[in-house]
Every structure is written in structure tokens, then in C-alpha cells.
Write a protein that holds these residues in place. Structure first.
Motif, short mmCIF file in Angstrom:
data_model
loop_
_atom_site.label_atom_id
_atom_site.label_comp_id
_atom_site.label_asym_id
_atom_site.label_seq_id
_atom_site.Cartn_x
_atom_site.Cartn_y
_atom_site.Cartn_z
N LYS A 144 28.34 39.17 27.50
CA LYS A 144 27.58 39.26 26.24
C LYS A 144 28.47 38.76 25.12
CE LYS A 144 24.80 43.04 27.91
NZ LYS A 144 24.62 44.47 27.96
N GLY A 145 28.12 37.62 24.59
CA GLY A 145 28.94 37.02 23.53
C GLY A 145 30.31 36.67 24.07
N THR A 146 31.34 37.26 23.48
CA THR A 146 32.71 36.99 23.93
C THR A 146 33.36 38.24 24.53
OG1 THR A 146 33.56 37.52 21.73
CG2 THR A 146 33.07 35.20 22.18
N ASP A 147 32.53 39.21 24.94
CA ASP A 147 33.05 40.48 25.45
C ASP A 147 33.42 40.38 26.94
OD1 ASP A 147 33.80 43.10 25.78
OD2 ASP A 147 31.75 43.91 25.72
N VAL A 148 34.47 39.61 27.20
CA VAL A 148 34.93 39.42 28.58
C VAL A 148 35.50 40.72 29.14
CG1 VAL A 148 36.53 38.14 30.07
CG2 VAL A 148 35.34 36.97 28.20
N ILE A 149 36.16 41.51 28.29
CA ILE A 149 36.74 42.78 28.75
C ILE A 149 35.63 43.74 29.19
CG2 ILE A 149 38.03 44.82 28.01
CD1 ILE A 149 39.68 42.90 26.21
N GLY A 150 34.56 43.85 28.40
CA GLY A 150 33.42 44.69 28.76
C GLY A 150 32.76 44.22 30.04
N TYR A 151 32.61 42.89 30.16
CA TYR A 151 32.03 42.32 31.37
C TYR A 151 32.88 42.67 32.59
CZ TYR A 151 30.97 38.87 34.97
OH TYR A 151 30.66 38.28 36.17
N ASN A 152 34.19 42.47 32.47
CA ASN A 152 35.10 42.74 33.58
C ASN A 152 35.06 44.22 33.98
OD1 ASN A 152 37.12 41.98 35.49
ND2 ASN A 152 38.62 42.99 34.18
N GLN A 153 35.04 45.11 32.99
CA GLN A 153 35.00 46.55 33.29
C GLN A 153 33.71 46.90 34.04
OE1 GLN A 153 35.70 49.17 29.99
NE2 GLN A 153 34.88 50.93 31.07
N ARG A 154 32.57 46.39 33.55
CA ARG A 154 31.30 46.70 34.22
C ARG A 154 31.26 46.08 35.61
NH1 ARG A 154 28.12 50.67 35.11
NH2 ARG A 154 25.99 50.05 35.53
N PHE A 155 31.80 44.87 35.76
CA PHE A 155 31.85 44.23 37.08
C PHE A 155 32.63 45.10 38.05
CE2 PHE A 155 33.83 41.71 40.35
CZ PHE A 155 32.76 40.98 40.85
N GLN A 156 33.79 45.60 37.61
CA GLN A 156 34.62 46.43 38.48
C GLN A 156 33.88 47.71 38.87
OE1 GLN A 156 37.52 45.54 39.85
NE2 GLN A 156 37.36 43.59 38.82
N GLU A 157 33.21 48.35 37.93
CA GLU A 157 32.43 49.56 38.23
C GLU A 157 31.35 49.26 39.25
OE1 GLU A 157 30.88 50.74 34.44
OE2 GLU A 157 32.72 51.75 33.84
N LEU A 158 30.60 48.20 39.00
CA LEU A 158 29.50 47.86 39.90
C LEU A 158 30.01 47.47 41.28
CD1 LEU A 158 27.24 45.90 37.42
CD2 LEU A 158 26.74 48.14 38.44
N ALA A 159 31.12 46.77 41.33
CA ALA A 159 31.70 46.37 42.63
C ALA A 159 32.07 47.61 43.45
CB ALA A 159 32.91 45.47 42.42
N LEU A 160 32.58 48.65 42.79
CA LEU A 160 32.90 49.89 43.50
C LEU A 160 31.65 50.60 43.99
CD1 LEU A 160 35.72 51.33 41.24
CD2 LEU A 160 35.96 50.54 43.60
N LEU A 161 30.59 50.53 43.22
CA LEU A 161 29.36 51.23 43.56
C LEU A 161 28.54 50.50 44.62
CD1 LEU A 161 28.34 52.20 39.95
CD2 LEU A 161 29.25 53.72 41.69
N CYS A 162 28.62 49.21 44.62
CA CYS A 162 27.80 48.39 45.52
C CYS A 162 28.63 47.91 46.70
CB CYS A 162 27.21 47.21 44.74
SG CYS A 162 26.22 47.69 43.32
N VAL A 163 29.13 48.85 47.47
CA VAL A 163 30.06 48.53 48.55
C VAL A 163 29.45 47.63 49.63
CG1 VAL A 163 31.56 50.50 48.21
CG2 VAL A 163 29.57 50.73 49.68
N ARG A 164 28.13 47.68 49.79
CA ARG A 164 27.50 46.81 50.79
C ARG A 164 27.67 45.34 50.43
NH1 ARG A 164 22.03 46.82 52.25
NH2 ARG A 164 21.60 46.68 50.05
#
Length: 115
Positions: free
Chosen positions: A91-111
Motif C-alpha cells: 500500500k503506497g510505499t509501506d514496504v515494512i507493513g507489507y513485509n510484516q503482514r506477509f510474514q504473519e500470513l506465511a506462518l498462518l498459511c502453512v499449507r
């Protein structure tokens, strides 16, 4: 979906505590379930009454994680998280926010990320 994230974070926290405290495998269930509260504690106490103290505390950490995931992470919620991961955008230039959410989702979506 907030509960799913909290559960995964609880799993991670317990595993770190097991490691730094040298918690033996046979004590992991006793220790981790001692930290439960509110609905999760009620669920655990009900489980112990149903199967008995010896059976409940003989389960492995992997078994407890699976039982709790089945209870608190309904398949429909996981599917929503998987869809969010597939469609995640910066979203815009929020690469840090994107990366944090990606990491959270990657942990949750183990399949989606077996290893």
C-alpha cells in the motif's frame, strides 16, 4: 482472524520458552496449558475431564497444537487468510507493513509454504 494470529504467536512463544528453559518433552503440555486463560482454559479443563488427567498430559506438543488449531482456526478462516496472502499488495510505499503482514500470513498459511 485475530484469534488465529494470537494462537500462532502463543505456539511460537511456548516453543521459545521450552527452548530457553530446557523444558523436557514430558513437561511441555503441563507447562503450556498452565498459561491458558479464559475460553482456552475452559476448553482444556473440559478436555481433561473428558479423557482424564493421565491421557491429557501424555499428549505431545504436536498433538496439542493440532487440537488447538482445529478448535480455534476454522478452515474457512484459514481460506480467507490464504486468499489475503495471494492478493497481498504494497500500500503506497509501506514496504515494512507489507513485509510484516506477509510474514504473519506465511506462518498462518502453512499449507502454502510446506518447508
Amino acid at each position: 482472524m485475530e484469534g488465529v494470529v494470537e494462537l500462532i504467536q502463543w505456539f511460537e512463544k511456548m516453543e521459545i520458552v521450552f527452548s530457553i528453559s530446557n523444558c523436557s518433552v514430558e513437561n511441555q503440555i503441563k507447562f503450556s496449558t498452565f498459561t491458558l486463560f479464559v475460553g482456552a482454559l475452559t476448553w482444556w479443563n473440559s478436555y481433561v475431564r473428558t479423557v482424564g488427567h493421565d491421557v491429557a498430559y501424555a499428549m505431545t506438543w504436536a498433538d496439542l497444537k493440532k487440537k488447538m488449531t482445529n478448535k480455534y482456526c476454522p478452515r474457512a478462516e484459514i481460506k480467507k487468510l490464504e486468499a489475503e496472502l495471494w492478493n497481498l499488495k504494497v500500500k503506497g510505499t509501506d514496504v515494512i507493513g507489507y513485509n510484516q503482514r506477509f510474514q504473519e500470513l506465511a506462518l498462518l498459511c502453512v499449507r502454502m509454504f510446506p518447508e
